[in-house]
Design an enzyme around this catalytic site. Structure first.
Site, PDB file in Angstrom:
ATOM      1  N   CYS A  97       0.822  -1.209   0.000  1.00 33.79           N
ATOM      2  CA  CYS A  97       0.000   0.000   0.000  1.00 33.79           C
ATOM      3  C   CYS A  97       0.864   1.269   0.000  1.00 33.79           C
ATOM      4  O   CYS A  97       1.519   1.562  -0.982  1.00 33.79           O
ATOM      5  CB  CYS A  97      -0.987  -0.030   1.163  1.00 33.79           C
ATOM      6  SG  CYS A  97      -2.465   0.988   0.880  1.00 33.79           S
ATOM      7  N   HIS A 194      -3.790  -5.686   1.083  1.00 37.30           N
ATOM      8  CA  HIS A 194      -3.441  -5.793   2.491  1.00 37.30           C
ATOM      9  C   HIS A 194      -4.547  -6.541   3.220  1.00 37.30           C
ATOM     10  O   HIS A 194      -5.414  -7.135   2.596  1.00 37.30           O
ATOM     11  CB  HIS A 194      -3.170  -4.415   3.109  1.00 37.30           C
ATOM     12  CG  HIS A 194      -4.293  -3.430   2.980  1.00 37.30           C
ATOM     13  ND1 HIS A 194      -5.422  -3.488   3.768  1.00 37.30           N
ATOM     14  CD2 HIS A 194      -4.473  -2.362   2.152  1.00 37.30           C
ATOM     15  CE1 HIS A 194      -6.241  -2.494   3.442  1.00 37.30           C
ATOM     16  NE2 HIS A 194      -5.698  -1.804   2.461  1.00 37.30           N
TER      17      HIS A 194
END
Length: 248
Positions: A97, A194
């Site tokens: 991310c 994630h």
């Protein structure tokens, strides 16, 4: 009982980059090494540290808010030359991310263009709406589809020599338009997936471990583990996504 092999993990700025439970990724790497008799050595790099990547086998960068991401990027820019040399020498690096966005030439924080680490030929701008929801990705680095969650306003664009981590089967990916997610460059894996990433996707964890073993010892072959529970959870999530049974 150990095999005499060790792998050293540098976990960068865990106090800042743990927005999505990224410390869970380190626990998975440690466990999957230890179960195979490989000794994991974790070095946490904190804000006031001056890290050296000499002797490091895996670098991990997690996700954080824009403010925390900017702090980390400023710190790492001071180490950019050594980190670039590590990557070009085949060093294994996983970035999730916000950490993924740091890998490129630049990213946008609001309207400000922030210099990145220039480790991979990519850049990140922004768009509306935010790309939020569950995601499934087909990738050569994992025998199973990679599943997880994404939540990013950034749109990441890969340069011509950079391979995507995989093809989006469900969700948005790098930019919501190209159909691709993440990046692969040498032994770098960058991704927006994630949740955290590795507990749901043991194949990705094993890819990082195998590449590190191959670089250090010339043999990345891994003994199989009993991943029945992990793979069952992965399959349930994938099947629900593809059947349209999961609400965003």
């Amino acid at each position: 009982m150990t095999s005499g092999r060790t792998l050293r993990i540098a976990h960068l700025y865990p106090e800042l980059l743990n927005l999505y439970g990224d410390s869970g990724n380190i626990l998975v790497l440690k466990s999957r090494m230890a179960w195979r008799g490989i000794e994991p050595q974790v070095m946490e790099v904190h804000v006031d540290d001056r890290p050296s990547f000499s002797g490091v086998d895996i670098v991990f960068i997690g996700g954080g808010s824009d403010r925390e991401q900017k702090i980390v990027c400023d710190k790492l820019l001071a180490e950019q030359v050594e980190l670039k040399a590590y990557v070009e020498d085949g060093g294994v690096l996983g970035a999730v991310c916000g950490g993924y966005q740091l890998l490129g030439e630049s990213y946008l924080m609001g309207d400000e263009k922030v210099p990145g680490l220039e480790l991979v030929d990519l850049y990140t701008d922004r768009g509306e709406p935010r790309l939020i929801g569950n995601i499934a990705v087909e990738s050569r680095i994992s025998p199973q589809p990679i599943v997880g969650y994404e939540n990013h306003g950034g749109r990441t664009h890969l340069g011509p020599g950079v391979e995507p981590m995989g093809k989006v089967l469900y969700g948005h990916g790098n930019d919501g338009a190209s159909g691709y997610e993440g990046c692969l460059y040498k032994n770098v894996v960058g991704t927006y997936v994630h949740g955290p990433l590795l507990p749901k996707n043991p194949g990705v964890a094993d890819y990082l471990i195998a590449r590190a073993l191959d670089r250090k010892y010339g043999n990345g072959e891994l003994e199989p583990l009993d991943d029945a529970e992990e793979l069952a959870a992965n399959k349930v999530m994938y099947d629900r996504l593809m059947a349209g049974e999961v609400e965003e």
